[in-house]
Write a protein that holds these residues in place. Structure first.
Motif: not given
Length: 212
Positions: A30-36, A116-120
Motif C-alpha cells: 500500500l505504501r508503495r502504491g501511494f508513493k507512486r 503500482a508500477p515499480p520504480p526505476p
C-alpha cells in the motif's frame, strides 16, 4: 493500537500491534502504491470509508484493510464488518479478484493501489542499499548483473556478491514486491557468492518487503 505508522503521499498507513508477515507485506504494498501517485484510487476508497478483507487463495493468510480518508489500517484476519472479501492469487502476488456483489469500482481501486508500477531499477537499488548495507554480514559490494540492461554496483570492497536477473525481476525484489529467496528457488534469479551472504541477503530482502 499501531506499532508501525508511515505516511506516504499524504496517506497514513498503520499496522496492528505484533503484525503478521502478511500484514506487513500488505502495508508495504500500500505504501508503495501511494508513493507512486496512486492517490486517485485511494481517494475512491477513502471517500467511502471502505473495509476490505484480503485472503490468499487456498491458504489461511488473510488481512483486513480499513480505508478512512487519509488513514489506512492493516490488521490480520477477516473482519466481520468487511464490505467485501477479495482473493489474491498465490502465484501472482497482486492478482486481485472479488465476488460480483462487491461495490462497483472497489476491486479495481484495490488492485490499482496494490499494483503500482515499480520504480526505476536504479532508484530501487539505491533504496535497497540504503536500508540494508549496514546490516551485519552484508557484502561490502553488491553487483546486480542486469541481463537486459547495464550492471549496477552498490558499495565497494573485496567482500562481493552478485545477483543475476532481468530488470523487472530485480526491481521487484529490490522494492519488496517479491522476496529474494523465492525468486532464487524459482530460477528467476541466479547468484555468485558465498552461502553466508546468501543467508544475509535473504534476511535483507525480507526486511525491505516487511518495511522493517
Amino acid at each position: 493500537m499501531s506499532t508501525d505508522t508511515i505516511r506516504e503521499a499524504g496517506v497514513l498507513v498503520s499496522v496492528e500491534t505484533d503484525p503478521t508477515p502478511f500484514v506487513l507485506t500488505i502495508a508495504h504494498a500500500l505504501r508503495r502504491g501511494f508513493k507512486r501517485d496512486y492517490t486517485g484510487a485511494h481517494a475512491a476508497l477513502g471517500a467511502r470509508s471502505t473495509v476490505v478483507s484480503l485472503q490468499v487463495s487456498d491458504t489461511p493468510r488473510a488481512a483486513t484493510v480499513r480505508f478512512e480518508g487519509d488513514a489506512v489500517t492493516v490488521s490480520h484476519g477477516i473482519a466481520a464488518d468487511k464490505e467485501c472479501q477479495l482473493t489474491l492469487d498465490d502465484h501472482d502476488r497482486w492478482s486481485v479478484n472479488g465476488p460480483d456483489d462487491c461495490p462497483e469500482g472497489l476491486v479495481d481501486s484495490v488492485r490499482a493501489v496494490l499494483n503500482a508500477p515499480p520504480p526505476p531499477i536504479e532508484a530501487a537499488a539505491d533504496e535497497f542499499w540504503r536500508k540494508t548495507s549496514t546490516d551485519a554480514g552484508m557484502p561490502s559490494q553488491l553487483t546486480l548483473a542486469v541481463t537486459d540492461g547495464i550492471d549496477i554496483h552498490l558499495g565497494e570492497g573485496a567482500d562481493r556478491f552478485q545477483i543475476h536477473g532481468d530488470t523487472l525481476t530485480l526491481t521487484r525484489m529490490l522494492s519488496g514486491v517479491d522476496d529474494f529467496f523465492s525468486l532464487l528457488l524459482s530460477g528467476r534469479l541466479k547468484i555468485c557468492g558465498s552461502t553466508r551472504h546468501l543467508s544475509v541477503l535473504t534476511g535483507a530482502s525480507w526486511k525491505v518487503q516487511f518495511d522493517a
